[in-house]
Write a protein that holds these residues in place. Structure first.
Motif, PDB file in Angstrom:
ATOM      1  N   SER A  30       7.187   3.812  -9.537  1.00 18.26           N
ATOM      2  CA  SER A  30       7.093   4.112  -8.108  1.00 18.26           C
ATOM      3  C   SER A  30       5.718   3.685  -7.599  1.00 18.26           C
ATOM      4  O   SER A  30       4.757   3.604  -8.367  1.00 18.26           O
ATOM      5  N   PHE A  31       5.640   3.427  -6.293  1.00 18.49           N
ATOM      6  CA  PHE A  31       4.379   2.993  -5.692  1.00 18.49           C
ATOM      7  C   PHE A  31       4.094   3.880  -4.485  1.00 18.49           C
ATOM      8  O   PHE A  31       4.978   4.126  -3.663  1.00 18.49           O
ATOM      9  N   THR A  32       2.858   4.363  -4.404  1.00 13.54           N
ATOM     10  CA  THR A  32       2.461   5.195  -3.272  1.00 13.54           C
ATOM     11  C   THR A  32       1.247   4.600  -2.567  1.00 13.54           C
ATOM     12  O   THR A  32       0.570   3.721  -3.099  1.00 13.54           O
ATOM     13  N   SER A  84       5.808  -3.266   3.812  1.00 12.65           N
ATOM     14  CA  SER A  84       4.584  -3.676   3.138  1.00 12.65           C
ATOM     15  C   SER A  84       3.725  -2.448   2.864  1.00 12.65           C
ATOM     16  O   SER A  84       3.959  -1.364   3.408  1.00 12.65           O
ATOM     17  N   LEU A  85       2.690  -2.619   2.055  1.00 12.55           N
ATOM     18  CA  LEU A  85       1.782  -1.513   1.778  1.00 12.55           C
ATOM     19  C   LEU A  85       1.076  -1.066   3.059  1.00 12.55           C
ATOM     20  O   LEU A  85       0.915   0.135   3.308  1.00 12.55           O
ATOM     21  N   ASP A  86       0.635  -2.030   3.869  1.00 16.58           N
ATOM     22  CA  ASP A  86      -0.038  -1.685   5.119  1.00 16.58           C
ATOM     23  C   ASP A  86       0.885  -0.897   6.045  1.00 16.58           C
ATOM     24  O   ASP A  86       0.462   0.081   6.673  1.00 16.58           O
ATOM     25  N   GLU A  87       2.127  -1.316   6.141  1.00 15.54           N
ATOM     26  CA  GLU A  87       3.094  -0.608   6.975  1.00 15.54           C
ATOM     27  C   GLU A  87       3.330   0.803   6.457  1.00 15.54           C
ATOM     28  O   GLU A  87       3.417   1.764   7.230  1.00 15.54           O
ATOM     29  N   ALA A  88       3.437   0.934   5.138  1.00 13.06           N
ATOM     30  CA  ALA A  88       3.640   2.257   4.536  1.00 13.06           C
ATOM     31  C   ALA A  88       2.457   3.165   4.810  1.00 13.06           C
ATOM     32  O   ALA A  88       2.625   4.354   5.131  1.00 13.06           O
ATOM     33  N   ALA A  89       1.244   2.627   4.705  1.00  6.61           N
ATOM     34  CA  ALA A  89       0.044   3.438   4.924  1.00  6.61           C
ATOM     35  C   ALA A  89       0.024   3.993   6.348  1.00  6.61           C
ATOM     36  O   ALA A  89      -0.251   5.184   6.561  1.00  6.61           O
ATOM     37  N   GLN A 106      -7.747  -1.705   2.622  1.00  5.75           N
ATOM     38  CA  GLN A 106      -7.241  -1.420   1.277  1.00  5.75           C
ATOM     39  C   GLN A 106      -8.419  -1.326   0.318  1.00  5.75           C
ATOM     40  O   GLN A 106      -9.259  -2.226   0.256  1.00  5.75           O
ATOM     41  N   LEU A 107      -8.494  -0.232  -0.419  1.00  6.65           N
ATOM     42  CA  LEU A 107      -9.686   0.091  -1.184  1.00  6.65           C
ATOM     43  C   LEU A 107      -9.563  -0.230  -2.667  1.00  6.65           C
ATOM     44  O   LEU A 107     -10.378  -0.955  -3.231  1.00  6.65           O
ATOM     45  N   SER A 125      -4.993   2.876  -2.623  1.00  6.65           N
ATOM     46  CA  SER A 125      -5.728   3.730  -1.691  1.00  6.65           C
ATOM     47  C   SER A 125      -6.296   2.899  -0.549  1.00  6.65           C
ATOM     48  O   SER A 125      -6.684   1.746  -0.721  1.00  6.65           O
ATOM     49  N   TYR A 126      -6.326   3.512   0.629  1.00 12.69           N
ATOM     50  CA  TYR A 126      -6.852   2.908   1.849  1.00 12.69           C
ATOM     51  C   TYR A 126      -7.988   3.774   2.383  1.00 12.69           C
ATOM     52  O   TYR A 126      -7.993   4.990   2.192  1.00 12.69           O
TER      53      TYR A 126
END
Length: 299
Positions: A30-32, A84-89, A106-107, A125-126
């Motif tokens: 899983s990805f968070t 995308s990750l950005d959209e999820a954040a 994105q950190l 992490s962002y």
């Protein structure tokens, strides 16, 4: 142009390969996404003749379900397959805290195998440094609360150990978080070996969910570095500000006092002097400045 007729060792073209591809061959973790949202806030003034003290704060949410029910965590959640990750954040931050449409950087990606007791979870992490005055913080339906916490970063121990062909370095960092009703803390061991690889290990955590104490330590370290060579601090400033107010922001993020003359030389190209002055009662009028949007870091 891609040659769609090239075949692999099994005699399949790319189209044929994709049609028969078995996605179950590999296990899928899983990805968070987890967000570190920092701000600098003026504390209440005890003496109107003095400038208000500033404090660095981070936004946390109180978990309403297992695991770590009742503990405080970074706003975060699972990434959907079709985003995308950005959209999820941005989606997760809005759902958990009511913060919408802010720029986040994105950190770091955290991938330790056993970092989440539910399943194999990788987290990206962002980080953002924002002006919180215009925000209305509200916990989402799955969280008990959302709140700002004061942040203190303490270096408890530092040592250099001789090893073959050089030295290895170790630090013990304490992160303390608090507000009117809660006190949280974490201690992190940070080690750097000869090839420059840095490892972080949580050795104590009180009230903080998952391994998020480690995220916070890393983010503060990055924040202190980035403020040295970027315009990041100006995200917290109003359109017009005094150089003393700007210096206070730098000091609270870096955790140390700065010499006024040296600081003013440092930021001289980043600000534009105006013909306006402060009008605060109890203070001598001070010259107001604005951010120089044409400033570029000299390389």
């Amino acid at each position: 142009m891609k040659d769609v007729y090239i075949k692999n060792k099994q005699g399949l073209t790319e189209e044929e390969f994709l049609k028969q591809y078995d996605y179950s061959i590999y296990q899928r973790p899983s990805f968070t996404v987890d967000m570190l949202i920092f701000t600098v806030i003026n504390e209440e003034k005890e003496n109107y003749r003095k400038l208000p003290e500033k404090s660095l704060k981070i936004l946390l949410v109180k978990r309403g379900d297992h695991p770590y029910i009742g503990k405080w965590a970074l706003p975060g959640g699972f990434v959907d397959v079709n985003e995308s990750l950005d959209e999820a954040a941005l989606r997760v931050l809005r759902a958990e805290t009511n913060i919408n449409d802010i720029y986040m950087e994105q950190l770091y990606t955290w991938g330790e195998v056993n970092r989440d007791p539910r399943t194999r979870v990788i987290s990206s992490s962002y980080m953002a440094l924002i002006d919180s005055n215009s925000l209305s913080i509200k916990a989402g339906c799955h969280e008990e609360d959302a709140a700002w916490f004061n942040v203190r970063y303490n270096l408890l121990q530092e040592k250099k150990e001789a090893v073959e062909k050089g030295f290895a370095y170790e630090q013990i960092i304490e992160i303390k978080l608090w507000n009117e009703s809660e006190e949280l803390s974490a201690k992190i061991r940070v080690t750097e070996n000869l090839d420059g690889k840095v490892d972080r290990e949580i050795i104590e955590s009180v009230g903080i969910a998952f391994d998020h104490g480690k995220f916070i330590e890393y983010a503060i370290n990055r924040l202190r570095n980035k403020i040295e060579y970027t315009s990041l601090a100006f995200n917290l400033m109003p359109e017009l500000f005094t150089l003393t107010e700007l210096q206070q922001v730098y000091e609270v993020i870096q955790g140390k006092e700065l010499l006024a003359a040296a600081f003013r030389r440092k930021v001289s190209n980043m600000v534009i002097e105006t013909n306006q002055f402060t009008k605060d009662a109890g203070h001598r009028p001070s010259k107001l400045f604005r951010y120089n949007s044409g400033w570029k870091r000299r390389i």
